[in-house]
Design a protein around this motif. Structure first.
Motif, PDB file in Angstrom:
ATOM      1  N   ALA A  51       0.829  -1.210   0.000  1.00 59.44           N
ATOM      2  CA  ALA A  51       0.000   0.000   0.000  1.00 59.44           C
ATOM      3  C   ALA A  51       0.861   1.256   0.000  1.00 59.44           C
ATOM      4  N   SER A  52       1.916   1.257   0.801  1.00 59.01           N
ATOM      5  CA  SER A  52       2.810   2.410   0.848  1.00 59.01           C
ATOM      6  C   SER A  52       3.521   2.614  -0.485  1.00 59.01           C
ATOM      7  N   LEU A  53       4.015   1.522  -1.052  1.00 62.23           N
ATOM      8  CA  LEU A  53       4.720   1.589  -2.330  1.00 62.23           C
ATOM      9  C   LEU A  53       3.813   2.114  -3.440  1.00 62.23           C
ATOM     10  N   VAL A  54       2.620   1.573  -3.539  1.00 67.77           N
ATOM     11  CA  VAL A  54       1.690   2.005  -4.586  1.00 67.77           C
ATOM     12  C   VAL A  54       1.283   3.459  -4.380  1.00 67.77           C
ATOM     13  N   SER A  55       1.040   3.852  -3.141  1.00 67.10           N
ATOM     14  CA  SER A  55       0.646   5.232  -2.854  1.00 67.10           C
ATOM     15  C   SER A  55       1.746   6.217  -3.255  1.00 67.10           C
ATOM     16  N   ARG A  56       2.971   5.911  -2.874  1.00 66.95           N
ATOM     17  CA  ARG A  56       4.090   6.809  -3.216  1.00 66.95           C
ATOM     18  C   ARG A  56       4.335   6.869  -4.720  1.00 66.95           C
ATOM     19  N   LEU A  57       4.275   5.716  -5.367  1.00 68.69           N
ATOM     20  CA  LEU A  57       4.466   5.704  -6.813  1.00 68.69           C
ATOM     21  C   LEU A  57       3.339   6.429  -7.534  1.00 68.69           C
ATOM     22  N   ARG A  58       2.123   6.296  -7.027  1.00 69.21           N
ATOM     23  CA  ARG A  58       0.985   6.999  -7.624  1.00 69.21           C
ATOM     24  C   ARG A  58       1.222   8.507  -7.591  1.00 69.21           C
ATOM     25  N   ARG A  59       1.643   9.020  -6.432  1.00 69.82           N
ATOM     26  CA  ARG A  59       1.912  10.464  -6.322  1.00 69.82           C
ATOM     27  C   ARG A  59       3.043  10.891  -7.253  1.00 69.82           C
ATOM     28  N   ALA A  60       4.102  10.104  -7.327  1.00 69.68           N
ATOM     29  CA  ALA A  60       5.245  10.449  -8.174  1.00 69.68           C
ATOM     30  C   ALA A  60       4.874  10.431  -9.650  1.00 69.68           C
ATOM     31  N   VAL A  61       4.171   9.390 -10.082  1.00 66.34           N
ATOM     32  CA  VAL A  61       3.806   9.263 -11.493  1.00 66.34           C
ATOM     33  C   VAL A  61       2.790  10.335 -11.890  1.00 66.34           C
ATOM     34  N   GLU A  62       1.812  10.583 -11.024  1.00 70.17           N
ATOM     35  CA  GLU A  62       0.843  11.642 -11.314  1.00 70.17           C
ATOM     36  C   GLU A  62       1.538  13.000 -11.344  1.00 70.17           C
ATOM     37  N   GLY A  63       2.494  13.217 -10.432  1.00 70.31           N
ATOM     38  CA  GLY A  63       3.244  14.470 -10.409  1.00 70.31           C
ATOM     39  C   GLY A  63       4.056  14.685 -11.671  1.00 70.31           C
ATOM     40  N   ALA A  64       4.473  13.592 -12.289  1.00 71.50           N
ATOM     41  CA  ALA A  64       5.236  13.674 -13.531  1.00 71.50           C
ATOM     42  C   ALA A  64       4.320  13.780 -14.749  1.00 71.50           C
ATOM     43  N   GLY A  65       3.018  13.810 -14.497  1.00 65.89           N
ATOM     44  CA  GLY A  65       2.065  13.951 -15.593  1.00 65.89           C
ATOM     45  C   GLY A  65       1.884  12.692 -16.417  1.00 65.89           C
ATOM     46  N   ARG A  66       2.098  11.543 -15.817  1.00 60.79           N
ATOM     47  CA  ARG A  66       2.020  10.278 -16.551  1.00 60.79           C
ATOM     48  C   ARG A  66       0.815   9.428 -16.184  1.00 60.79           C
ATOM     49  N   GLY A  67      -0.161  10.000 -15.507  1.00 58.36           N
ATOM     50  CA  GLY A  67      -1.371   9.254 -15.173  1.00 58.36           C
ATOM     51  C   GLY A  67      -1.217   8.433 -13.912  1.00 58.36           C
ATOM     52  N   VAL A  68      -1.886   7.310 -13.878  1.00 55.01           N
ATOM     53  CA  VAL A  68      -1.913   6.451 -12.698  1.00 55.01           C
ATOM     54  C   VAL A  68      -1.192   5.145 -13.027  1.00 55.01           C
ATOM     55  N   PRO A  69      -0.315   4.677 -12.129  1.00 60.99           N
ATOM     56  CA  PRO A  69       0.350   3.398 -12.394  1.00 60.99           C
ATOM     57  C   PRO A  69      -0.671   2.255 -12.450  1.00 60.99           C
ATOM     58  N   ARG A  70      -0.467   1.335 -13.388  1.00 57.09           N
ATOM     59  CA  ARG A  70      -1.369   0.182 -13.519  1.00 57.09           C
ATOM     60  C   ARG A  70      -0.778  -1.070 -12.909  1.00 57.09           C
ATOM     61  N   PHE A  71       0.565  -1.105 -12.778  1.00 58.62           N
ATOM     62  CA  PHE A  71       1.212  -2.312 -12.290  1.00 58.62           C
ATOM     63  C   PHE A  71       2.564  -1.941 -11.687  1.00 58.62           C
ATOM     64  N   VAL A  72       2.875  -2.543 -10.542  1.00 54.31           N
ATOM     65  CA  VAL A  72       4.151  -2.290  -9.859  1.00 54.31           C
ATOM     66  C   VAL A  72       4.874  -3.617  -9.712  1.00 54.31           C
ATOM     67  N   HIS A  73       6.162  -3.635 -10.048  1.00 59.68           N
ATOM     68  CA  HIS A  73       6.972  -4.846  -9.966  1.00 59.68           C
ATOM     69  C   HIS A  73       8.229  -4.509  -9.179  1.00 59.68           C
ATOM     70  N   LEU A  74       8.359  -5.085  -7.996  1.00 59.03           N
ATOM     71  CA  LEU A  74       9.519  -4.866  -7.134  1.00 59.03           C
ATOM     72  C   LEU A  74      10.241  -6.189  -6.957  1.00 59.03           C
ATOM     73  N   THR A  75      11.507  -6.225  -7.332  1.00 60.27           N
ATOM     74  CA  THR A  75      12.316  -7.419  -7.142  1.00 60.27           C
ATOM     75  C   THR A  75      13.347  -7.130  -6.058  1.00 60.27           C
ATOM     76  N   ALA A  76      13.402  -8.006  -5.065  1.00 55.37           N
ATOM     77  CA  ALA A  76      14.363  -7.890  -3.965  1.00 55.37           C
ATOM     78  C   ALA A  76      15.151  -9.197  -3.869  1.00 55.37           C
ATOM     79  N   SER A  77      16.137  -9.238  -3.004  1.00 58.55           N
ATOM     80  CA  SER A  77      16.967 -10.438  -2.890  1.00 58.55           C
ATOM     81  C   SER A  77      16.159 -11.654  -2.452  1.00 58.55           C
TER      82      SER A  77
END
Length: 117
Positions: A51-77
């Protein structure tokens, strides 16, 4: 016996090879609404992270004028986290191995969002 849309959506996602669990999470507060997780998984922690990741990315992407993210992919160790917002209120989350076929998982997650309406 009929299943709920939540159960049907989660089942679709968890049948992807390499997916270890799936959840439907409240976007506003990261609370688990429905889950299908392996026993050792801490669903509440993963839900809050997604929820935190999607919320932050939503604000960043909308701030960049690119709409709303449709999919988030995070790869960790330790694995992969996939998240797909469903409107403003819910997020479909999959927890997977690093080797998961992310393209197949994405397709099934987007199909699962259609089940949710």
């Amino acid at each position: 016996m009929s299943t709920s849309p939540f159960e049907s959506a989660l089942e679709l996602v968890t049948h992807v090879p390499g997916v270890r669990g799936a959840m439907i999470v409240s976007a506003a507060d990261g609370v688990v609404v429905a889950e299908a997780l392996m026993d050792e998984m801490k669903g509440s922690a993963v839900a809050a992270l997604a929820a935190s990741l999607v919320s932050r990315l939503r604000r960043a992407v909308e701030g960049a004028g690119r709409g709303v993210p449709r999919f988030v992919h995070l790869t960790a160790s330790g694995g992969t986290l996939l998240a797909a917002p469903h409107g403003e209120e819910l997020i479909l989350v999959a927890v997977a191995e690093r080797t998961v076929n992310a393209g197949l998982a994405r397709i099934e997650m987007l199909r699962a969002l259609e089940i949710l309406g």
